[in-house]
Design an enzyme around this catalytic site. Structure first.
Site, PDB file in Angstrom:
ATOM      1  N   CYS A   2       1.144  -0.981  -0.050  1.00 58.75           N
ATOM      2  CA  CYS A   2      -0.099  -0.220   0.114  1.00 58.75           C
ATOM      3  C   CYS A   2       1.126   1.108  -0.085  1.00 58.75           C
ATOM      4  O   CYS A   2       2.251   1.761  -0.099  1.00 58.75           O
ATOM      5  CB  CYS A   2      -0.918  -0.070   1.047  1.00 58.75           C
ATOM      6  SG  CYS A   2      -1.490  -1.331   1.996  1.00 58.75           S
ATOM      7  N   ARG A  28       1.157   1.296  -6.095  1.00 58.82           N
ATOM      8  CA  ARG A  28       1.580   0.677  -4.335  1.00 58.82           C
ATOM      9  C   ARG A  28       0.050  -0.147  -4.152  1.00 58.82           C
ATOM     10  O   ARG A  28       0.214  -0.385  -3.281  1.00 58.82           O
ATOM     11  CB  ARG A  28       1.982   1.578  -3.422  1.00 58.82           C
ATOM     12  CG  ARG A  28       3.633   2.053  -3.593  1.00 58.82           C
ATOM     13  CD  ARG A  28       4.108   2.895  -2.853  1.00 58.82           C
ATOM     14  NE  ARG A  28       4.529   1.872  -2.004  1.00 58.82           N
ATOM     15  CZ  ARG A  28       5.184   0.638  -1.711  1.00 58.82           C
ATOM     16  NH1 ARG A  28       6.204   1.062  -2.849  1.00 58.82           N
ATOM     17  NH2 ARG A  28       5.578   0.066  -0.522  1.00 58.82           N
ATOM     18  N   TRP A  75      -4.114  -1.457  -1.515  1.00 54.52           N
ATOM     19  CA  TRP A  75      -4.131  -3.025  -2.024  1.00 54.52           C
ATOM     20  C   TRP A  75      -4.348  -4.301  -0.945  1.00 54.52           C
ATOM     21  O   TRP A  75      -3.642  -4.189  -0.115  1.00 54.52           O
ATOM     22  CB  TRP A  75      -2.546  -3.183  -2.940  1.00 54.52           C
ATOM     23  CG  TRP A  75      -2.668  -4.084  -3.265  1.00 54.52           C
ATOM     24  CD1 TRP A  75      -2.004  -5.415  -2.910  1.00 54.52           C
ATOM     25  CD2 TRP A  75      -2.479  -3.966  -4.965  1.00 54.52           C
ATOM     26  NE1 TRP A  75      -2.369  -6.528  -4.366  1.00 54.52           N
ATOM     27  CE2 TRP A  75      -2.440  -5.735  -5.453  1.00 54.52           C
ATOM     28  CE3 TRP A  75      -3.293  -3.292  -5.137  1.00 54.52           C
ATOM     29  CZ2 TRP A  75      -2.619  -6.258  -6.764  1.00 54.52           C
ATOM     30  CZ3 TRP A  75      -3.870  -3.526  -6.680  1.00 54.52           C
ATOM     31  CH2 TRP A  75      -3.492  -4.798  -7.346  1.00 54.52           C
ATOM     32  N   ASN A 101       1.087   0.176   6.020  1.00 57.47           N
ATOM     33  CA  ASN A 101       1.706  -0.461   4.754  1.00 57.47           C
ATOM     34  C   ASN A 101       2.575  -1.897   5.239  1.00 57.47           C
ATOM     35  O   ASN A 101       3.248  -1.605   6.558  1.00 57.47           O
ATOM     36  CB  ASN A 101       2.616   0.324   3.692  1.00 57.47           C
ATOM     37  CG  ASN A 101       2.943  -0.828   2.692  1.00 57.47           C
ATOM     38  OD1 ASN A 101       2.362  -1.932   2.495  1.00 57.47           O
ATOM     39  ND2 ASN A 101       4.311  -0.373   2.565  1.00 57.47           N
ATOM     40  N   GLY A 102       2.009  -3.142   5.008  1.00 55.52           N
ATOM     41  CA  GLY A 102       2.559  -4.003   5.848  1.00 55.52           C
ATOM     42  C   GLY A 102       1.183  -5.070   6.128  1.00 55.52           C
ATOM     43  O   GLY A 102       0.652  -4.701   6.612  1.00 55.52           O
ATOM     44  N   GLU A 481       8.066 -21.248 -18.609  1.00 56.24           N
ATOM     45  CA  GLU A 481       7.247 -20.219 -17.880  1.00 56.24           C
ATOM     46  C   GLU A 481       8.346 -19.396 -18.205  1.00 56.24           C
ATOM     47  O   GLU A 481       8.501 -18.015 -18.600  1.00 56.24           O
ATOM     48  CB  GLU A 481       7.723 -19.695 -16.044  1.00 56.24           C
ATOM     49  CG  GLU A 481       7.541 -18.385 -15.610  1.00 56.24           C
ATOM     50  CD  GLU A 481       6.406 -17.132 -16.331  1.00 56.24           C
ATOM     51  OE1 GLU A 481       5.807 -18.837 -16.766  1.00 56.24           O
ATOM     52  OE2 GLU A 481       6.290 -16.798 -16.629  1.00 56.24           O
ATOM     53  N   LYS A 485       8.502 -16.264 -20.788  1.00 58.69           N
ATOM     54  CA  LYS A 485       9.080 -14.490 -20.596  1.00 58.69           C
ATOM     55  C   LYS A 485       9.755 -14.510 -21.786  1.00 58.69           C
ATOM     56  O   LYS A 485       9.579 -12.998 -22.046  1.00 58.69           O
ATOM     57  CB  LYS A 485       9.762 -14.823 -20.035  1.00 58.69           C
ATOM     58  CG  LYS A 485       9.010 -14.734 -18.037  1.00 58.69           C
ATOM     59  CD  LYS A 485       8.305 -13.430 -18.016  1.00 58.69           C
ATOM     60  CE  LYS A 485       6.698 -13.457 -17.507  1.00 58.69           C
ATOM     61  NZ  LYS A 485       5.959 -14.900 -17.408  1.00 58.69           N
ATOM     62  N   GLU A 488       7.527 -13.456 -25.457  1.00 60.47           N
ATOM     63  CA  GLU A 488       6.334 -12.574 -24.905  1.00 60.47           C
ATOM     64  C   GLU A 488       6.448 -10.884 -25.007  1.00 60.47           C
ATOM     65  O   GLU A 488       5.834 -10.525 -25.134  1.00 60.47           O
ATOM     66  CB  GLU A 488       5.188 -12.354 -24.005  1.00 60.47           C
ATOM     67  CG  GLU A 488       5.961 -12.951 -22.262  1.00 60.47           C
ATOM     68  CD  GLU A 488       4.809 -12.384 -21.286  1.00 60.47           C
ATOM     69  OE1 GLU A 488       3.668 -12.089 -21.444  1.00 60.47           O
ATOM     70  OE2 GLU A 488       5.158 -13.307 -19.901  1.00 60.47           O
ATOM     71  N   HIS A 504      11.518 -37.758 -28.924  1.00 62.49           N
ATOM     72  CA  HIS A 504      10.094 -37.858 -29.344  1.00 62.49           C
ATOM     73  C   HIS A 504      10.037 -37.308 -30.173  1.00 62.49           C
ATOM     74  O   HIS A 504       8.784 -36.633 -31.136  1.00 62.49           O
ATOM     75  CB  HIS A 504       9.603 -37.841 -28.997  1.00 62.49           C
ATOM     76  CG  HIS A 504       9.473 -39.090 -27.384  1.00 62.49           C
ATOM     77  ND1 HIS A 504       9.584 -40.392 -27.806  1.00 62.49           N
ATOM     78  CD2 HIS A 504       9.431 -38.806 -26.273  1.00 62.49           C
ATOM     79  CE1 HIS A 504       9.905 -41.061 -26.985  1.00 62.49           C
ATOM     80  NE2 HIS A 504      10.086 -40.329 -25.676  1.00 62.49           N
ATOM     81  N   LYS A 604      -2.109  -6.756 -19.885  1.00 57.61           N
ATOM     82  CA  LYS A 604      -2.021  -7.203 -18.724  1.00 57.61           C
ATOM     83  C   LYS A 604      -3.051  -8.076 -17.765  1.00 57.61           C
ATOM     84  O   LYS A 604      -2.706  -8.961 -17.746  1.00 57.61           O
ATOM     85  CB  LYS A 604      -1.830  -6.048 -17.194  1.00 57.61           C
ATOM     86  CG  LYS A 604      -1.376  -6.219 -16.171  1.00 57.61           C
ATOM     87  CD  LYS A 604      -0.056  -7.098 -16.097  1.00 57.61           C
ATOM     88  CE  LYS A 604       0.437  -7.602 -14.705  1.00 57.61           C
ATOM     89  NZ  LYS A 604       1.658  -8.405 -14.790  1.00 57.61           N
TER      90      LYS A 604
HETATM   91  C1  AGP Z   1       2.454 -14.151 -18.456  1.00 61.68           C
HETATM   92  O1  AGP Z   1       3.268 -13.110 -18.358  1.00 61.68           O
HETATM   93  C2  AGP Z   1       1.431 -13.030 -18.996  1.00 61.68           C
HETATM   94  N1  AGP Z   1       1.022 -11.732 -18.644  1.00 61.68           N
HETATM   95  C3  AGP Z   1      -0.095 -14.198 -19.087  1.00 61.68           C
HETATM   96  O2  AGP Z   1       0.627 -15.084 -19.810  1.00 61.68           O
HETATM   97  C4  AGP Z   1      -1.015 -14.165 -18.418  1.00 61.68           C
HETATM   98  O3  AGP Z   1       0.372 -14.977 -17.074  1.00 61.68           O
HETATM   99  C5  AGP Z   1      -2.415 -14.902 -18.040  1.00 61.68           C
HETATM  100  O4  AGP Z   1      -2.949 -13.297 -18.815  1.00 61.68           O
HETATM  101  C6  AGP Z   1      -3.223 -15.241 -17.007  1.00 61.68           C
HETATM  102  O5  AGP Z   1      -3.074 -13.812 -15.850  1.00 61.68           O
HETATM  103  P1  AGP Z   1      -3.749 -13.728 -14.760  1.00 61.68           P
HETATM  104  O6  AGP Z   1      -2.564 -15.122 -13.940  1.00 61.68           O
HETATM  105  O7  AGP Z   1      -3.808 -12.424 -14.716  1.00 61.68           O
HETATM  106  O8  AGP Z   1      -5.035 -14.911 -14.795  1.00 61.68           O
END
Ligand code: AGP
Length: 609
Positions: A2, A28, A75, A101-102, A481, A485, A488, A504, A604
């Protein structure tokens, strides 16, 4: 995470400055906001849930008397984002108000103690115990100064805090204190300010005083006095001059939110370890009694589910089925039933595919559990039980700190299930819990010692046309993962699969100079993975290995290696081993001239199916 702010002005109204400063702390947290000011011996409070601008339209935050005040942008971690849970919080008399905050870890114990002393609580927050505790100390010791009452209170608190406190008892001062959550002072000729972060006051002063853990500050319009909470001894500390621009300051001097959030992981992992017992216990009870458990998510959150399926299986012998949310209805929509349990994972809590999958399961009477970073999100509203991952707002489109926080919560759930089911020895559980506690420091070590090496690797391989990311066992999730990264934010086609799958089919792609990233903790798969590395190397691949520090077997085979501190159990390894991959993606994107915070075609939060 926060944002708090306080100001003591020599003249003029505090509220407008508090309001504008909270706007600069909005990154924040932004689900609730509140301001308290003191004037003529009275405290005025305006607060509500909602973004700052929304609340301001309703209550007019600037229109509050008094030249001393405090404010908070929230938050939610404990208690949904409702007006009653927004800060400031007050004691029974309304003469002591606090912003925080905490996370106060022992708040339930303190709350019970205070309720037994007839204190009335109105919120579900941990913070509310603080003003009531100060009130109780003063009730028992009427001659104490406010500072001494606050110090006595702080010594009862366990957990993290950055606090700002005002009271009609001593209306000319603000008392603030720090333990782990950031706190900094700003000073100019008009007054003195305290804040969670420099951006809050940078437009009015670049003179700042950093406050350390275990310190309390008595702040007036004329000056500030720093004391150690432990023994009230005075601390002398001169202001420093901040050279940042306002824009840099919001990123705390980092060039992008993504790298700031990668570096925040030691702190966010510490906060995630402060899970509320109650919610972990409740969720693990549901999982323990479940007939079948689907782990449902998208993207990075799906990779957390994939890793969690290994944790639940290895520690609790609980079979769980990771499913892409976008496929859940097609794959299981007809079979899911009242006997099904869904553990949905979504940092935003708003991803349309995940909400659709969960809604379908709920309509078929399944039990809905969830992990999310946004309390009050749609996902929390349709869940029987949810746990907040407490990573604070994640601004970068690429998920980083929320991923490791999701993994930490999953590991805590798996350990709790392991205890319930007695499938692993108490010694092993103790050892795993000890290792989980070490992960924030380990994350800090990795970022501090390996970042420069990752930069070099990024420079060397930035023009590669394709990458492989391989792992075995739980490291398959880490490899998946790392691949996401890089794809994307650096837009390099990348392929990830269990290393055992190479022969395979995929190995046909390998040719001279082909970069293959291997995730190789010293776990049960290590020996087999050495064989997979050799088969790739034999075909000319360039081996980039994420290894345990000093792993000579793989060092001798790798063209590049990144070292992770020794002794991390395989079942916890995705949490530290993903950090080098997050850094690799970030620095390759920089090398290619892309903005890691705003990758093309991505949002996002994906609220479309
Ligand atoms: C991950 O870096 C991406 N931003 C995307 O794959 C994300 O993880 C996915 O859209 C799921 O989002 P969420 O965790 O908010 O559901």
């Amino acid at each position: 995470m926060c944002g708090i702010f306080g100001c003591a002005l020599k003249e003029g109204k505090a509220a407008p400055l508090i309001h504008s400063s909270l706007k600069r702390l909005e990154y924040r947290g932004y689900d609730s906001v509140g301001i308290a000011t003191i004037s003529d011996g009275k405290i005025f409070v305006k607060k509500d849930s909602g973004k700052i601008d929304e609340v301001d339209k309703i209550v007019n935050l600037d229109d509050m008397p008094g030249s001393i005040g405090i404010g908070h942008t929230r938050w939610a971690t404990h208690g949904a984002p409702l007006k009653v849970n927004s800060h400031p919080h007050a004691d029974c008399t309304g003469e002591i108000v606090v912003v925080h905050n905490g996370i106060i870890e022992n708040f339930m114990e303190l709350k019970n103690e205070l309720q037994n002393l007839d204190h009335t609580f109105v919120s579900k927050t941990d913070t509310e115990v603080i003003p009531h505790l100060i009130e109780q100390v003063l009730k028992e010791n009427p001659n104490l100064t406010l500072v001494d009452a606050v110090i006595a209170t702080l010594k009862r608190l366990e957990g993290s805090y950055a606090l700002a406190i005002i009271s009609t008892k001593e209306p000319d001062k603000i008392i603030c204190a720090r333990n782990e959550s950031p706190l900094v002072l700003g000073i100019n000729r008009k007054g003195v300010f305290c804040a969670s972060d420099i951006p809050a006051f940078l437009p009015v002063t670049n003179k700042a005083v950093m406050i350390n853990n275990g310190e309390l500050v008595i702040l007036t319009a004329q000056d500030y006095e720093i004391r150690k909470i432990q023994d009230s001894s005075l601390v002398t500390r001169e202001p420093i001059t901040i050279e940042w621009t306002a824009e840099m300051a919001v990123k705390q001097g980092y060039p992008h939110f993504m790298i700031k959030e990668i570096h925040e992981q030691p702190e966010t992992l510490r906060n995630t370890l402060r899970m509320q017992e109650h919610y972990l216990e409740l969720m693990s009870t549901f999982l323990d009694r479940a007939n079948e458990v689907f782990l449902v998510a998208c993207g990075t959150s799906y990779h957390a589910c994939l890793a969690a399926s290994y944790m639940f299986s290895k520690l609790a012998f609980l079979p769980t089925y990771p499913v892409y949310a976008s496929e859940f209805i097609e794959q299981h929509g007809k079979s899911v039933s009242i006997d099904s349990t869904i553990l949905a994972v979504s940092q935003s809590g708003e991803t349309a595919d995940t909400i659709a999958a969960v809604t379908c399961a709920q309509q078929r009477a399944a039990t809905i559990l969830s992990l999310t970073n946004v309390i009050g999100s749609s996902l929390t509203r349709i869940s029987r039980v949810y746990i907040g991952t407490q990573a604070g707002p994640e601004i970068g489109v690429a998920a980083t700190k929320t991923f490791t926080s999701q993994l930490s919560v999953m590991a805590q759930l798996a350990l709790r299930l392991a205890k319930k089911r007695g499938k692993v020895s108490q010694d092993e559980i103790d050892s795993l819990e000890a290792n989980l506690e070490k992960l924030p420091e380990i994350a800090d070590t990795i970022v501090k010692t390996q970042e420069e090496k990752v930069k070099k690797i990024a420079k060397k391989y930035k023009d590669s046309k394709v990458f492989f990311f391989l792992g075995r066992g739980i490291s398959t999730a880490t490899a998946f993962e790392g691949r996401l990264k890089l794809m994307e934010i650096a837009y390099i086609p990348s392929i990830a699969f269990p290393a055992g799958e190479s022969k395979h089919g995929p190995i046909s792609l390998v040719e001279d100079g082909f970069p293959v990233v291997f995730v190789c903790p010293k776990d049960d798969c290590h020996k087999t993975l050495v064989g997979n590395i050799m088969e790739m190397k034999a075909r000319g691949a360039q081996i980039i290995a994420i290894i345990e520090e000093g792993d000579m077997d793989i060092k001798s085979l790798a063209d590049e290696f990144i070292e992770v501190p020794k002794g991390i159990p395989g079942v916890l390894s995705p949490i530290p081993y993903v950090l080098p991959l997050q850094l690799l993606a970030y620095y390759v994107a920089l090398e290619k001239g892309f903005n890691p915070d705003m990758p093309r075609n991505l949002a996002k939060c994906v609220t479309v199916k």
